[in-house]
Design a protein around this motif. Structure first.
Motif, short mmCIF file in Angstrom:
data_model
loop_
_atom_site.label_atom_id
_atom_site.label_comp_id
_atom_site.label_asym_id
_atom_site.label_seq_id
_atom_site.Cartn_x
_atom_site.Cartn_y
_atom_site.Cartn_z
N PRO A 43 -2.14 10.03 13.78
CA PRO A 43 -1.72 9.78 12.32
C PRO A 43 -0.80 10.93 11.77
CG PRO A 43 -4.08 9.45 12.78
CD PRO A 43 -3.61 10.02 13.73
N GLY A 44 0.14 10.62 10.96
CA GLY A 44 1.06 11.55 10.35
C GLY A 44 2.50 11.67 11.28
N LEU A 92 0.16 9.59 0.59
CA LEU A 92 0.10 10.36 1.91
C LEU A 92 0.04 12.11 1.47
CD1 LEU A 92 2.42 8.36 4.27
CD2 LEU A 92 0.02 8.03 3.77
N ASN A 93 -0.73 12.65 2.12
CA ASN A 93 -0.88 14.14 2.12
C ASN A 93 0.50 14.52 3.17
OD1 ASN A 93 -1.18 16.88 2.35
ND2 ASN A 93 -3.33 16.55 3.06
N ALA A 94 1.24 15.39 2.50
CA ALA A 94 2.80 15.68 2.92
C ALA A 94 2.46 16.68 3.83
CB ALA A 94 3.66 16.02 1.76
N ALA A 95 1.32 17.53 3.67
CA ALA A 95 1.25 18.75 4.60
C ALA A 95 0.57 18.21 5.91
CB ALA A 95 -0.32 19.67 4.07
N GLU A 96 0.25 17.01 6.11
CA GLU A 96 -0.25 16.42 7.32
C GLU A 96 0.81 15.59 8.03
OE1 GLU A 96 -3.09 17.31 8.94
OE2 GLU A 96 -3.78 18.67 7.17
N ILE A 97 1.84 15.46 7.44
CA ILE A 97 2.78 14.65 8.14
C ILE A 97 3.83 15.67 8.97
CG2 ILE A 97 4.86 13.20 7.76
CD1 ILE A 97 2.78 11.96 6.23
N LYS A 119 4.12 7.54 -2.01
CA LYS A 119 4.02 8.99 -2.66
C LYS A 119 3.64 10.02 -1.79
CE LYS A 119 2.24 11.08 -6.95
NZ LYS A 119 1.34 10.74 -7.87
N LEU A 120 4.21 11.30 -1.98
CA LEU A 120 3.67 12.49 -1.20
C LEU A 120 3.11 13.29 -2.04
CD1 LEU A 120 6.81 12.92 1.41
CD2 LEU A 120 4.60 11.74 1.78
N VAL A 121 1.86 13.79 -1.69
CA VAL A 121 1.20 15.04 -2.38
C VAL A 121 0.69 16.13 -1.47
CG1 VAL A 121 0.20 13.61 -4.28
CG2 VAL A 121 -1.19 13.94 -2.11
N ASP A 122 0.66 17.35 -1.90
CA ASP A 122 0.21 18.53 -1.04
C ASP A 122 -1.48 18.47 -1.39
OD1 ASP A 122 2.49 19.20 0.21
OD2 ASP A 122 3.01 20.04 -1.72
N GLY A 123 -2.11 17.89 -0.26
CA GLY A 123 -3.64 18.00 -0.40
C GLY A 123 -4.11 16.60 -1.03
#
Length: 126
Positions: A43-44, A92-97, A119-123
Protein backbone atom coordinates in the motif's frame (compact mmCIF):
# COMPACT_ATOMS: atom_id res chain seq x y z
CA UNK A 1 21.80 -19.83 16.95
CA UNK A 2 19.68 -18.88 13.97
CA UNK A 3 18.51 -15.35 13.56
CA UNK A 4 15.71 -14.14 11.35
CA UNK A 5 14.84 -10.72 10.09
CA UNK A 6 11.28 -9.72 9.19
CA UNK A 7 10.09 -6.63 7.40
CA UNK A 8 6.48 -5.71 8.04
CA UNK A 9 4.54 -4.52 5.02
CA UNK A 10 2.99 -1.08 5.24
CA UNK A 11 -0.52 -1.35 6.62
CA UNK A 12 -3.43 -0.22 4.47
CA UNK A 13 -4.77 1.81 7.41
CA UNK A 14 -1.57 3.86 7.45
CA UNK A 15 -2.17 4.93 3.84
CA UNK A 16 -5.94 5.02 3.38
CA UNK A 17 -7.61 7.41 5.81
CA UNK A 18 -11.03 7.87 4.22
CA UNK A 19 -12.80 6.18 1.34
CA UNK A 20 -16.39 7.21 0.79
CA UNK A 21 -17.35 4.26 -1.38
CA UNK A 22 -14.83 1.51 -2.14
CA UNK A 23 -16.96 0.12 -4.96
CA UNK A 24 -16.69 3.48 -6.72
CA UNK A 25 -13.13 4.59 -5.90
CA UNK A 26 -11.19 1.33 -6.27
CA UNK A 27 -10.18 -0.66 -9.29
CA UNK A 28 -9.02 -4.25 -9.64
CA UNK A 29 -5.99 -4.49 -11.89
CA UNK A 30 -3.43 -7.13 -12.89
CA UNK A 31 0.22 -6.35 -12.21
CA UNK A 32 2.80 -8.35 -14.20
CA UNK A 33 6.43 -8.50 -13.13
CA UNK A 34 8.40 -8.28 -16.36
CA UNK A 35 11.75 -7.98 -14.59
CA UNK A 36 14.30 -10.50 -13.34
CA UNK A 37 13.88 -9.77 -9.61
CA UNK A 38 11.05 -10.13 -7.13
CA UNK A 39 8.92 -6.97 -6.92
CA UNK A 40 7.38 -6.15 -3.54
CA UNK A 41 4.16 -4.20 -3.88
CA UNK A 42 2.63 -2.58 -0.85
CA UNK A 43 0.00 0.00 0.00
CA UNK A 44 1.26 3.45 -0.94
CA UNK A 45 3.11 2.51 -4.14
CA UNK A 46 2.30 4.91 -6.95
CA UNK A 47 1.15 3.15 -10.11
CA UNK A 48 1.23 4.26 -13.74
CA UNK A 49 0.16 2.55 -16.95
CA UNK A 50 -3.62 2.45 -16.73
CA UNK A 51 -5.20 -0.99 -17.12
CA UNK A 52 -1.74 -2.62 -17.19
CA UNK A 53 -0.26 -0.94 -14.10
CA UNK A 54 3.44 -0.57 -13.44
CA UNK A 55 5.33 0.84 -10.49
CA UNK A 56 6.08 4.54 -10.90
CA UNK A 57 9.64 4.85 -12.22
CA UNK A 58 10.04 8.66 -12.45
CA UNK A 59 9.84 8.57 -16.26
CA UNK A 60 6.45 10.27 -16.56
CA UNK A 61 4.80 11.52 -13.38
CA UNK A 62 1.83 12.86 -15.35
CA UNK A 63 0.92 9.25 -16.26
CA UNK A 64 -0.42 8.66 -12.74
CA UNK A 65 -2.91 5.78 -12.65
CA UNK A 66 -3.51 5.29 -8.95
CA UNK A 67 -2.15 4.27 -5.58
CA UNK A 68 -1.69 0.57 -4.84
CA UNK A 69 -3.63 -0.83 -1.86
CA UNK A 70 -2.40 -4.44 -2.00
CA UNK A 71 0.63 -6.16 -0.47
CA UNK A 72 2.15 -8.80 -2.71
CA UNK A 73 5.56 -10.26 -3.51
CA UNK A 74 5.55 -10.81 -7.26
CA UNK A 75 7.98 -13.34 -8.70
CA UNK A 76 9.67 -12.64 -12.06
CA UNK A 77 7.25 -13.34 -14.90
CA UNK A 78 4.28 -13.72 -12.55
CA UNK A 79 1.04 -11.74 -12.58
CA UNK A 80 -1.07 -10.89 -9.54
CA UNK A 81 -4.37 -9.14 -8.95
CA UNK A 82 -4.04 -5.83 -7.12
CA UNK A 83 -6.43 -3.16 -5.89
CA UNK A 84 -5.76 0.48 -6.62
CA UNK A 85 -7.46 3.70 -5.64
CA UNK A 86 -7.72 5.80 -8.79
CA UNK A 87 -10.14 8.54 -7.83
CA UNK A 88 -12.13 9.92 -4.98
CA UNK A 89 -13.43 11.22 -2.84
CA UNK A 90 -10.57 9.58 -0.95
CA UNK A 91 -8.15 10.84 1.69
CA UNK A 92 -4.64 9.36 1.73
CA UNK A 93 -1.81 9.91 4.19
CA UNK A 94 0.90 11.63 2.12
CA UNK A 95 3.58 10.54 4.60
CA UNK A 96 2.93 6.89 3.64
CA UNK A 97 2.96 7.34 -0.15
CA UNK A 98 6.16 6.46 -2.02
CA UNK A 99 6.72 9.83 -3.66
CA UNK A 100 9.94 10.36 -5.65
CA UNK A 101 12.78 12.42 -4.21
CA UNK A 102 12.47 14.95 -7.04
CA UNK A 103 10.27 17.82 -5.83
CA UNK A 104 8.90 18.72 -9.27
CA UNK A 105 7.88 15.11 -9.96
CA UNK A 106 6.19 14.93 -6.56
CA UNK A 107 4.34 18.17 -7.31
CA UNK A 108 3.19 16.77 -10.67
CA UNK A 109 1.92 13.59 -8.98
CA UNK A 110 0.10 15.57 -6.29
CA UNK A 111 -1.56 17.68 -8.99
CA UNK A 112 -2.65 14.53 -10.86
CA UNK A 113 -4.08 13.10 -7.63
CA UNK A 114 -5.97 16.29 -6.82
CA UNK A 115 -7.44 16.27 -10.34
CA UNK A 116 -9.16 12.92 -9.61
CA UNK A 117 -10.36 13.99 -6.14
CA UNK A 118 -7.66 12.27 -4.07
CA UNK A 119 -6.93 14.47 -1.07
CA UNK A 120 -3.58 14.15 0.68
CA UNK A 121 -3.06 14.83 4.39
CA UNK A 122 -0.09 14.37 6.68
CA UNK A 123 -1.21 11.86 9.28
CA UNK A 124 -4.84 11.75 10.34
CA UNK A 125 -7.45 13.78 8.45
CA UNK A 126 -8.79 16.82 10.21
Amino acid sequence: MNSQSFTEPRQLGAVLKYDSEGNFTRENRTFTNGGAAVVVLQPGNIMTGGVAPALFDTANPAAFTGVNLTYSEVQPGASVKIATVEGGPVILNAAEIDFPADASQTATLKTAMAAVNIKLVDGLPS
